[in-house]
Write an enzyme that holds these catalytic residues in place. Structure first.
Site, PDB file in Angstrom:
ATOM      1  N   PRO A  86       0.803  -1.223   0.000  1.00  0.00           N
ATOM      2  CA  PRO A  86       0.000   0.000   0.000  1.00  0.00           C
ATOM      3  C   PRO A  86       0.838   1.277   0.000  1.00  0.00           C
ATOM      4  CG  PRO A  86      -0.100  -1.089   2.146  1.00  0.00           C
ATOM      5  CD  PRO A  86       0.561  -2.039   1.211  1.00  0.00           C
ATOM      6  N   GLU A 126       2.153  -7.574   9.223  1.00  0.00           N
ATOM      7  CA  GLU A 126       2.288  -6.125   9.377  1.00  0.00           C
ATOM      8  C   GLU A 126       3.101  -5.498   8.250  1.00  0.00           C
ATOM      9  OE1 GLU A 126       1.750  -2.357  10.911  1.00  0.00           O
ATOM     10  OE2 GLU A 126       0.737  -4.233  11.392  1.00  0.00           O
ATOM     11  N   ARG A 166      -2.640  -9.233 -20.815  1.00  0.00           N
ATOM     12  CA  ARG A 166      -3.509  -8.923 -21.956  1.00  0.00           C
ATOM     13  C   ARG A 166      -2.825  -7.998 -22.965  1.00  0.00           C
ATOM     14  NH1 ARG A 166      -6.442  -4.382 -22.028  1.00  0.00           N
ATOM     15  NH2 ARG A 166      -8.273  -5.436 -22.885  1.00  0.00           N
ATOM     16  N   ASP A 221      -7.941   0.940 -25.507  1.00  0.00           N
ATOM     17  CA  ASP A 221      -8.577   0.853 -24.196  1.00  0.00           C
ATOM     18  C   ASP A 221      -8.620   2.206 -23.506  1.00  0.00           C
ATOM     19  OD1 ASP A 221      -9.152  -1.815 -24.169  1.00  0.00           O
ATOM     20  OD2 ASP A 221      -7.281  -2.413 -23.214  1.00  0.00           O
TER      21      ASP A 221
END
Length: 247
Positions: free
Chosen positions: A88, A115, A153, A168
């Protein structure tokens, strides 16, 4: 491309890797994907892969030894890979990053739990830290699945139509235009006449303008960094005027 995924729960990947486009890409030998349970590389007699953090604090931290040994094993005969830490704290994932990673020959994903990671893993193994959003997941597996799907992809010959990936949303710097298919009239909801006209030039112009409209309505921030042509600037002005009239 070769992809190795280091995870304590490799079975989580079976559904994603065994279905749809990712499965077909492996069948076409465009990509070779391996999952590795790095617990198997632990030299601890109990096969522990985590320990308490120095200095105290809540939670457990992944130790460096199993991950270092696992990566050394999967890179014995490989050129230097990109080692991606799902975290994160990493840079927010974008289509541009997917296109960058799709050019590599070998990717390794480290999926953590607990953690966090011993900092030496970041400093001496990792080339990229990636976050798929500003939130925290139980582990890195779901994020790695997202990144792998978006990268695979883009590999040559994976999609049936090579233009699909190029057009896209986000690949062009704008969101993609609306799509329609048969029937042309469904419960009184009709396909725009221009798409039925057969005039490819007008269709291309309509799609381009609608792409700008959709970006303006949903992600106006993207227009701040996208260089528009004079014609596109004119369309954007018209779209803004129409929007003001509706208000």
């Amino acid at each position: 491309m070769r992809i190795d995924v280091l995870s304590l729960f490799p079975e989580m990947f079976s559904g994603v890797l065994g279905e749809s486009i990712v499965k077909k890409a492996q069948e076409k030998e465009a990509v070779e994907i391996h999952t590795v349970n790095f617990r198997e590389y632990s030299t601890n007699k109990h096969q522990n892969v985590d320990d308490y953090p120095y200095g105290g604090g809540a939670g457990m931290v992944l130790t460096p030894q199993p991950i270092f040994d696992a990566i050394e094993e999967v890179t014995k005969e490989a050129v230097k890979p990109r080692v991606v830490l799902m975290c994160p704290q990493g840079e927010r994932y974008t289509q541009k990053k997917a296109e960058e990673l799709a050019k590599e020959d070998h990717l390794i994903f480290i999926c953590g739990h607990y953690e966090g990671y011993d900092e030496r893993i970041r400093e001496h193994l990792v080339t990229d830290e990636i976050s798929i959003g500003d939130y925290v997941l139980t582990g890195g597996e779901l994020g790695a699945m997202v990144v792998i799907d978006s990268v695979v992809r883009l590999l040559p010959e994976v999609l049936g139509n090579e233009d699909s990936a190029m057009k896209d949303s986000h690949s062009t710097g704008l969101l993609e235009h609306p799509h329609y298919t048969r029937p042309s009239d469904f419960r009184g909801m009709k396909v725009p006449d221009v798409l039925l006209s057969g005039d490819h030039k007008k269709i291309a112009e309509w799609r381009d303008k609608e792409s700008i409209r959709r970006t303006f309505e949903r992600r106006p921030d993207m227009l701040e960094t996208h260089e528009l042509t004079p014609v596109q600037q004119k369309w954007l002005a018209e779209i803004k005027a129409e929007s003001n009239e509706k208000k």
